[in-house]
Design a protein around this motif. Structure first.
Motif, short mmCIF file in Angstrom:
data_model
loop_
_atom_site.label_atom_id
_atom_site.label_comp_id
_atom_site.label_asym_id
_atom_site.label_seq_id
_atom_site.Cartn_x
_atom_site.Cartn_y
_atom_site.Cartn_z
N UNK A 347 0.26 -1.31 -0.53
CA UNK A 347 0.01 0.45 0.12
C UNK A 347 0.94 0.69 0.42
N UNK A 348 1.58 1.19 0.79
CA UNK A 348 2.95 2.52 0.58
C UNK A 348 3.57 2.44 -1.17
N UNK A 354 1.89 8.61 -5.87
CA UNK A 354 2.04 10.07 -5.57
C UNK A 354 3.38 11.59 -5.64
N UNK A 355 3.66 10.66 -4.57
CA UNK A 355 4.87 11.54 -4.23
C UNK A 355 5.90 11.87 -5.40
N UNK A 386 -5.56 17.40 2.89
CA UNK A 386 -4.78 16.47 3.61
C UNK A 386 -3.77 15.65 3.54
N UNK A 387 -2.63 14.88 3.98
CA UNK A 387 -1.40 15.05 3.85
C UNK A 387 -2.03 13.48 3.19
N UNK A 388 -0.12 13.29 2.58
CA UNK A 388 -1.06 11.56 1.42
C UNK A 388 -0.68 11.18 2.40
N UNK A 393 -4.34 8.11 3.64
CA UNK A 393 -4.55 7.10 3.79
C UNK A 393 -5.51 6.55 3.80
N UNK A 394 -5.97 5.70 3.43
CA UNK A 394 -7.96 4.69 3.14
C UNK A 394 -8.01 3.81 4.86
#
Length: 452
Positions: A347-348, A354-355, A386-388, A393-394
């Protein structure tokens, strides 16, 4: 002469055809091998190697360091009391490490097939914009939310030129056109696979955004772009190899040939996957393995420095223990971070993708020396979305401690002793309310009022 040349040319063509056919058959055999799980003996080979290394470490440390001190041999590192103390500490750390290792090796990570039933193949009609799989600019277009049953806009010729795929880009059997599976497990960890020429097809940030259908929601021109894949839809969670809808956060492991609950990664050192049911034991094993290797390395280095004599077997253990200190410490730190963020290694990769793309966007928006401008732009995006790793985070629970306790337990002793079960059963998850019911990250203005 002409006939001889023609004959030579035919022979050369036949030789090339034979070589090409052999290469094609070799590729087919490799593809078939990859579709099959690894043999049991191959999966468990590293477990035997690990046990052998630990046994040899016990032999060298006790027989060549502790026993000479207990016998008060000349040139030993210390006296009898020191030898007994070293022996007790070494055995306690070693036995705790082996206890945790036994738990993580013998505890199943949780197999999805034990909890779900076979289901028919779903109809795949999810619209996935190709900008997420390409190097196309992430800015310049408003956020678009697609609700259940809504139809995406028809792609234009310009969209096709930039790589936008039509909604019916999926094959009728549910597989992707390039042979990749719709559940995305085969693509885990694969990023930036598009050739660099796609970078030349970047839309200008100040270009007017195309008009969308009624479901479009207007937003800032230079807003963050996030994945629009409805990851919680059944068709996006369907495992085409095992024939069922995977539980939340489960993924298919190619090495084991099955879907694993809350799949983190496949670890060859334990001979199986790290998942929901054995993740806690894996972290505890890393804790004790790090302490064991640190103690072994430091005491043997002190012994060699004092004695002045080179013992080849002690040097081997020093090298091995130093390697595992570096290895286990890096693993422990990374997995502690993942747990506190309530995410997994697989998941990371989504957040990291995205980053990485945002870095490229910022490099195009601002010159390399405009560090402050890049920071302000990123802060603006965080204000809007919001922050990634947190709000984006789901599975974010709202705090580091809540995330940690969801895996390791509420009491401190549960964080170090390999007893009991993890609170995470791999089946019960509550998605982050900052995402829509289908798992897409929403902008801050669409969050519940109490979270804004």
């Amino acid at each position: 002469m002409a006939q001889h040349a023609e004959k030579s040319r035919r022979q050369e063509l036949n030789c090339c055809a034979v070589m090409e056919e052999a290469a094609m058959r070799s590729r087919e055999r490799r593809a078939k091998r990859k579709q099959k799980p690894m043999p049991w003996i191959v999966l468990k080979l590293a477990v035997g190697i690990t046990i052998a290394i630990v046994a040899y470490t016990f032999y060298v440390y006790i027989g060549r360091l502790c026993v000479p001190m207990i016998r008060r041999d000349e040139g030993a590192l210390g006296g009898r009391a020191t030898g007994i103390g070293f022996l007790v500490v070494f055995c306690v750390l070693g036995l705790m490490m082996l206890w945790a290792y036994e738990k993580v090796v013998l505890t199943s990570p949780g197999l999805a097939r034990d909890f779900v039933k076979k289901t028919p193949e779903p109809v795949v009609n999810t619209f996935v914009p190709a900008w997420w799989d390409s190097q196309r600019d992430l800015t310049g277009m408003p956020y678009q939310y697609m609700g259940q049953g809504e139809q995406p806009p028809e792609p234009t010729a310009a969209d096709h030129e930039d790589g936008l795929q039509p909604p019916n880009g999926h094959q009728p059997n549910g597989h992707q056109p390039n042979g990749h599976q719709a559940d995305g497990d085969a693509q885990a960890g694969m990023t930036d696979a598009i050739p660099a020429v796609a970078q030349a097809r970047v839309a200008k940030p100040d270009a007017p955004a195309p008009q969308q259908n009624g479901s479009a929601r207007k937003g800032p021109q230079n807003s963050r772009r996030v994945p629009e894949t409805a990851v919680l839809r059944p068709e996006n969670r369907y495992c085409w190899k095992e024939g069922f809808v995977k539980p939340l956060r489960a993924h298919h492991c190619a090495a084991c040939g099955t879907c694993v609950l809350r799949y983190d990664h496949h670890c060859p050192w334990i001979g199986q996957c790290v998942g929901a049911r054995n993740y806690k034991y894996f972290v505890i094993f890393l804790e004790w393995a790090l302490l064991f290797c640190l103690w072994t390395f430091s005491t043997l280095v002190a012994d060699q420095a004092k004695s002045g004599r080179v013992d080849a077997q002690k040097i081997v253990i020093i090298v091995l223990s130093f390697f595992f200190v570096v290895f286990t410490s890096s693993l422990l730190v990374s997995h502690m971070r993942l747990i506190m963020l309530n995410t997994t290694t697989v998941e990371s990769l989504r957040s990291q993708s995205i980053r990485d793309r945002e870095k490229r966007v910022l490099a195009r928006m601002h010159p390399w020396y405009a560090v402050g401008a890049k920071r302000r732009t990123r802060k603006q995006w965080d204000q809007e979305w919001g922050r990634i790793d947190h709000e984006g985070n789901l599975w974010w629970f709202g705090s580091y401690r809540a995330n940690w306790e969801s895996v390791m337990g509420s009491y401190a002793w549960q964080w170090f002793l390999p007893i009991g079960q993890s609170p995470d059963d791999g089946l019960s998850y509550i998605p982050n309310p900052r995402h829509d019911p289908e798992g897409r990250w929403r902008p801050r203005r669409e969050w519940p009022a109490k979270l804004q």
